[in-house]
Design a protein around this motif. Structure first.
Motif, mmCIF file in Angstrom:
data_model
loop_
_atom_site.group_PDB
_atom_site.id
_atom_site.type_symbol
_atom_site.label_atom_id
_atom_site.label_comp_id
_atom_site.label_asym_id
_atom_site.label_seq_id
_atom_site.Cartn_x
_atom_site.Cartn_y
_atom_site.Cartn_z
ATOM 1 N N ALA A 286 44.033 40.409 28.301
ATOM 2 C CA ALA A 286 43.025 39.791 27.519
ATOM 3 C C ALA A 286 41.724 40.024 28.181
ATOM 4 O O ALA A 286 40.743 40.345 27.700
ATOM 5 N N VAL A 287 41.848 39.597 29.577
ATOM 6 C CA VAL A 287 40.809 39.573 30.384
ATOM 7 C C VAL A 287 40.500 40.948 30.562
ATOM 8 O O VAL A 287 38.718 41.412 30.618
ATOM 9 N N GLY A 296 31.124 46.639 28.506
ATOM 10 C CA GLY A 296 31.549 48.138 28.296
ATOM 11 C C GLY A 296 31.895 48.579 29.655
ATOM 12 O O GLY A 296 31.469 49.787 30.120
ATOM 13 N N LEU A 297 32.650 47.847 30.487
ATOM 14 C CA LEU A 297 33.004 48.236 31.805
ATOM 15 C C LEU A 297 34.315 48.763 31.621
ATOM 16 O O LEU A 297 35.272 48.465 31.230
ATOM 17 N N ASP A 298 34.391 49.834 32.580
ATOM 18 C CA ASP A 298 35.891 50.632 32.781
ATOM 19 C C ASP A 298 36.677 49.882 33.416
ATOM 20 O O ASP A 298 36.426 49.743 34.573
ATOM 21 N N THR A 299 37.436 49.204 32.951
ATOM 22 C CA THR A 299 38.421 48.264 33.499
ATOM 23 C C THR A 299 39.937 48.669 33.480
ATOM 24 O O THR A 299 40.309 48.949 32.485
ATOM 25 N N ARG A 300 40.554 48.316 34.645
ATOM 26 C CA ARG A 300 42.000 48.719 34.762
ATOM 27 C C ARG A 300 42.705 47.358 34.831
ATOM 28 O O ARG A 300 42.309 46.495 35.639
ATOM 29 N N VAL A 301 44.128 47.348 34.629
ATOM 30 C CA VAL A 301 44.808 46.262 34.861
ATOM 31 C C VAL A 301 45.887 46.438 35.976
ATOM 32 O O VAL A 301 46.417 47.886 35.926
ATOM 33 N N THR A 302 45.950 45.845 37.274
ATOM 34 C CA THR A 302 47.114 46.111 37.877
ATOM 35 C C THR A 302 47.890 44.930 38.402
ATOM 36 O O THR A 302 47.386 43.854 38.635
ATOM 37 N N VAL A 303 49.357 45.236 37.715
ATOM 38 C CA VAL A 303 50.263 43.856 38.029
ATOM 39 C C VAL A 303 51.088 44.111 39.492
ATOM 40 O O VAL A 303 51.635 45.130 39.280
ATOM 41 N N LEU A 304 50.814 43.243 40.487
ATOM 42 C CA LEU A 304 51.338 43.634 41.657
ATOM 43 C C LEU A 304 52.949 43.350 41.459
ATOM 44 O O LEU A 304 53.473 44.095 42.422
ATOM 45 N N GLY A 305 53.422 42.436 40.823
ATOM 46 C CA GLY A 305 54.955 42.246 40.985
ATOM 47 C C GLY A 305 55.698 42.333 42.105
ATOM 48 O O GLY A 305 55.223 41.349 43.018
ATOM 49 N N HIS A 306 56.810 42.761 42.176
ATOM 50 C CA HIS A 306 57.762 42.655 43.442
ATOM 51 C C HIS A 306 57.426 42.845 44.588
ATOM 52 O O HIS A 306 57.943 42.470 45.717
ATOM 53 N N THR A 307 56.312 43.879 45.001
ATOM 54 C CA THR A 307 55.563 44.311 46.065
ATOM 55 C C THR A 307 55.148 43.038 46.891
ATOM 56 O O THR A 307 55.262 43.021 47.993
ATOM 57 N N GLN A 308 54.957 41.935 46.012
ATOM 58 C CA GLN A 308 54.450 40.781 46.770
ATOM 59 C C GLN A 308 55.654 40.164 47.563
ATOM 60 O O GLN A 308 55.360 39.384 48.310
ATOM 61 N N ARG A 309 56.654 40.508 47.237
ATOM 62 C CA ARG A 309 58.036 39.770 48.110
ATOM 63 C C ARG A 309 58.371 40.555 49.200
ATOM 64 O O ARG A 309 58.765 40.061 50.196
#
Ligand code: ADP
Length: 801
Positions: A286-287, A296-309
């Motif tokens: 949503a963000v 009008g910003l070329d925007t991407r989502v990165t979900v970091l997930g389990h790399t954080q563990r």
């Protein structure tokens, strides 16, 4: 992880009923979500238990293993945990156990423990695991009674086990436990996140893109907040403090302003449990849509997930898990049957104990406050540091806060200078100071290249490299190593006259000095010269930044954490390189000047076989004893341990026994049974990008320094000079962050400075030296009689590894 399958209760009953074993038996288990550093905790508990004359057990697969018993509860030996400090995850396995949630499961667990003679349990996990542990303890007498009534155990069997001793360690990447500043694993996870965002940072800048990054944290925004601080994110969403209604406009306006100022990248950090004030989820998608559609910003989502563990623990988690594991065993041995179960916590730099259920209850209360939409209370109930960080983030990120701006007469011209060698955190500290100054209406002024820069002449005219810092240029310093404004070892005492003239010319109202022992010396010279030069009668604050961590007035200086991380990476890598040849000892030379802090803390974090520091020096007896220790250690592991061993030697520990000489002596004396190499990481230790801990602490400390300077606004020069705190050092001391005055009868210059050795008179970490020895199995020098004139092998005692 263990692949052993759970054995049945009947196998457990087949084990011989014990009479109470002669030695106390302490078991350790890891439970709930795994976290980097859990292995360090298990290692420390096992070794400290053995060192304290107890027997150690590991329960595999969390509470599942306690319920199942059999092979899942294993006796642990000294060698079993060798090399565990550098391993990620938890090597004894973790699980969520439905059975343990039921009383019947806990009944079985109690039986398994009594059958093995275990009456103390150290649990490393999150609030769920610790709640389970406390419940188990409170039910314990009832469980034993039931086991006897059902005929599963006899009165005689349960008699020695009237109480169960539980100690909690908080292992969780979320840092969601109240009462402790950090949980085991949270800084490693933060490191993973920052590495990822730093990479995104570069690509976002290249393409002028926006990135929405989702990090873990369902109820706790610590990882999100700290990663936003460490990467200079434009906007942040955390569960505890939802944005006010209309946040969409607020966020778009801040981002637009930042873009208009010339910022090429936009980063928004979203904790996975983010929500608005009405508890509606705010998703990263949503963000992203908002930024794309509205701006009008070329925007991407990165979900970091389990790399954080994943991945190995960072230096702080190795150090924390080790010290807390040791403290847990001490607590097991101290705790009285009627006192509440303790959990081991850390406050600033101090390991403490608090009632486990108090910490758990406070944690649950925060979640309850969030659900009740009482966000201010939720924030207040997180530790005070959290709120301070949150405000610090706001004050330095969006610098247009009309309400925060001071009236004109209170606005100051604040000079910022770096002195001494570069250290990680100098740039982020400067960026934070600049951000804060701009928010408050002060003028942040950079002195380039230290005091010699300030006193620079051209054609006999002083020109001074002095310039106001712009927001945009400092914004990029958030993750930069080194010193962007330039640092220099030169001192004001080299030319006090010109320095004073420059202070007057540029009308400095306050001075913020970032650096190590030279920075401290510079502040001392300026303070003393106030008798002759009015220009120095301004507030002067030192923010210690040096990898040596040798500034009086603090137990922590910026850059020391970055250095430790770099050093442990180096040691892990060279130790690994020995895995083909197996029997190799590396003698690694560390920096640190005349302070053994870095060598000792690194020694603790990598499990060094020995550490040589200037405070103790090196003598021939120590070397002989250590060579003997290595010989016996290699003989006992019969090559089973594939990695090499490490000895750390501070660069100034001895003039005679250099790193190469020690390596050669070991090689010679080993007589072919093992070999030895010298390794000198040198300036590599100053690190590349500052570690996240150095970044976040830089922000917090720099802002406190600015607030301290600001408190002198409007005071006369003489009033300032009379106030001892007007020349002071900010520092972490035990569980507090505070300013210590430099001058005056109680001042640091007089009470705590060894000017000749360039270090504090009292070094808080010296006691850790013995712990390095305890955990490596080598007897501390004093205990081993190193000062006695004896060459008998018996007197150089070391534990048979
Ligand atoms: P965390 O410890 O990370 O918060 P969980 O909440 O999943 O993780 O708890 C881990 C394990 O601890 C559970 O699977 C369960 O075995 C045990 N546990 C959690 N809460 C309780 C409880 N109230 N009573 C008994 N056991 C519990």
């Amino acid at each position: 992880m263990s692949s052993t399958t759970a054995s049945t209760a009947s196998t457990a009953s087949a084990i011989k009923p014990p009479i109470k074993p002669a030695k106390k038996r302490i078991a350790v288990l890891t439970s709930g979500g795994d976290a980097p550093g859990m292995n360090g905790a298990v290692r420390a508990v096992v070794r400290m238990a053995i060192h304290s004359g107890c027997e150690a057990f590991a329960v595999h697969e969390g509470y599942e293993g306690l319920v199942a018993g059999g092979d899942l509860i294993k006796k642990m030996h000294w060698e079993d945990v060798r090399g565990w400090l550098s391993r990620g995850g938890t090597l004894i396995g973790s699980a969520r156990s439905m059975k343990f949630r039921e009383r019947s499961g806990r009944l079985q667990a109690a039986k398994n423990m009594v059958l093995r003679g275990i009456d103390a349990l150290v649990v490393c996990g999150g609030d769920g695991s610790l709640t389970g542990a406390d419940l188990f303890r409170s039910e314990w007498p009832g469980l034993l009674k039931e086991l006897v009534e059902k005929g599963e155990l006899t009165e005689q069997q349960v008699f020695p086990y009237t109480t169960l001793n539980i100690v909690g360690l908080v292992g969780s990447i979320d840092n969601d436990m109240s009462g402790t500043d950090a949980t085991i694993g949270c800084y490693s996870s933060l490191t993973r996140i920052c590495d990822a965002v730093d990479d995104v940072f570069d690509t976002a800048s290249s393409h002028q893109r926006g990135f929405v990054i989702e990090v873990m944290g369902r109820h706790c925004g610590w990882l999100a907040l700290m990663s936003a601080i460490s990467t200079g994110a434009d906007w942040l969403f955390i569960p505890e403090m939802p944005p006010r209604d209309g946040w969409e406009d607020d966020m778009c306006s801040v981002i637009t302003k930042n873009r208009e100022r010339g910022k090429r990248r936009t980063i928004v950090i979203v904790a996975e449990g983010s929500q608005d004030r009405h508890l509606n989820k705010i998703s990263s998608n949503a963000v992203k849509d908002l930024l794309s559609d509205r701006l009008g910003l070329d925007t991407r989502v990165t979900v970091l997930g389990h790399t954080q563990r994943g991945g190995p623990a960072c230096a702080y988690d190795r150090w924390l898990s080790t010290l807390q594991g040791v403290e847990a065993v001490k607590a097991v041995l101290d705790v009285r049957p009627d006192s509440p179960s303790p959990v081991i916590v850390i406050r600033e730099n101090k390991i403490e104990r608090m009632p486990l259920m108090e910490a758990v209850q406070q944690t649950k209360d925060v979640t309850a406050r969030i659900h009740a939409k009482d966000f201010d209370q939720a924030m207040a109930m997180r530790d005070s540091e959290f709120k301070e960080y949150y405000n610090a983030y706001l004050n330095t990120t969006t610098v247009d806060h009309p309400k925060m701006r001071l009236p004109e007469k209170k606005q100051m011209r604040i000079a910022i200078i770096h002195v001494g060698a570069p250290a990680g955190g100098m740039n982020p500290a400067t960026r934070a100071a600049v951000g804060y100054c701009l928010t408050r209406g002060h003028k942040p002024i950079a002195i380039h290249n230290g005091f010699p820069g300030l006193c620079r002449h051209h054609d006999d005219k002083p020109i001074g490299s002095v310039r106001e810092i712009e927001w945009l240029e400092s914004d990029d310093w958030v993750n930069e190593g080194g010193s962007e404004i330039g640092t220099n070892r030169g001192l004001p005492g080299d030319d006090l006259e010109t320095t004073a003239r420059a202070f007057e010319k540029h009308k400095f109202d306050g001075l913020f000095i970032v650096g190590g022992f030279e920075a401290y010396t510079a502040a001392s010279q300026l303070r003393k010269a106030r008798d002759f030069y009015d220009a120095f009668k301004i507030p002067i604050v030192v923010l210690p930044a040096t990898i040596s961590n040798n500034v009086p007035g603090t137990e922590y200086s910026l850059g020391s954490d970055t250095c430790l991380n770099t050093l442990i990476m180096f040691c892990d890598a060279i130790r690994q390189s020995a895995s083909s040849s197996r029997r190799r000892v590396f003698v690694v030379e560390t920096q640190g000047g005349k302070s053994g802090y870095i060598a000792t803390t690194a020694g603790l974090s990598i499990g060094a076989a020995a550490v040589y520091i200037p405070e103790e020096g090196i003598n021939i007896k120590m070397l002989a004893r250590d060579i003997e220790f290595l010989r016996s250690s290699f003989a006992s592991d019969r090559g089973a341990n594939r990695a090499g061993k490490i000895i750390l030697r501070n660069e100034t520990a001895s003039q005679t026994y250099t790193t190469q000489v020690i390596a050669d002596m070991i090689k010679e004396e080993a007589k072919g049974r093992f070999e030895s190499r010298a390794a000198v990481p040198g300036h590599f230790q100053q690190g590349g990008k500052p570690s996240p801990m150095d970044r976040v602490r830089a922000l917090r400390m720099a802002i406190k320094c600015m607030q301290h300077i600001e408190s002198y606004a409007g005071k006369s020069r003489d009033e300032i000079a009379k106030d001892e705190y007007s020349a002071s050092v900010i520092g972490v001391k035990g569980s507090r962050v505070l300013f210590s005055p430099m001058g005056g009868p109680g001042g640091l210059e007089f009470t705590d400075t060894d000017w000749e050795k360039r270090r504090p008179k009292h070094e808080f970490w010296l006691e850790l030296q013995d712990l390095v020895d305890v955990l490596s199995g080598r007897k501390p020098h004093k205990e081993a009689g190193m000062l006695e004139d004896s060459h008998s092998k018996g007197k150089w005692g070391y534990e048979s590894p």
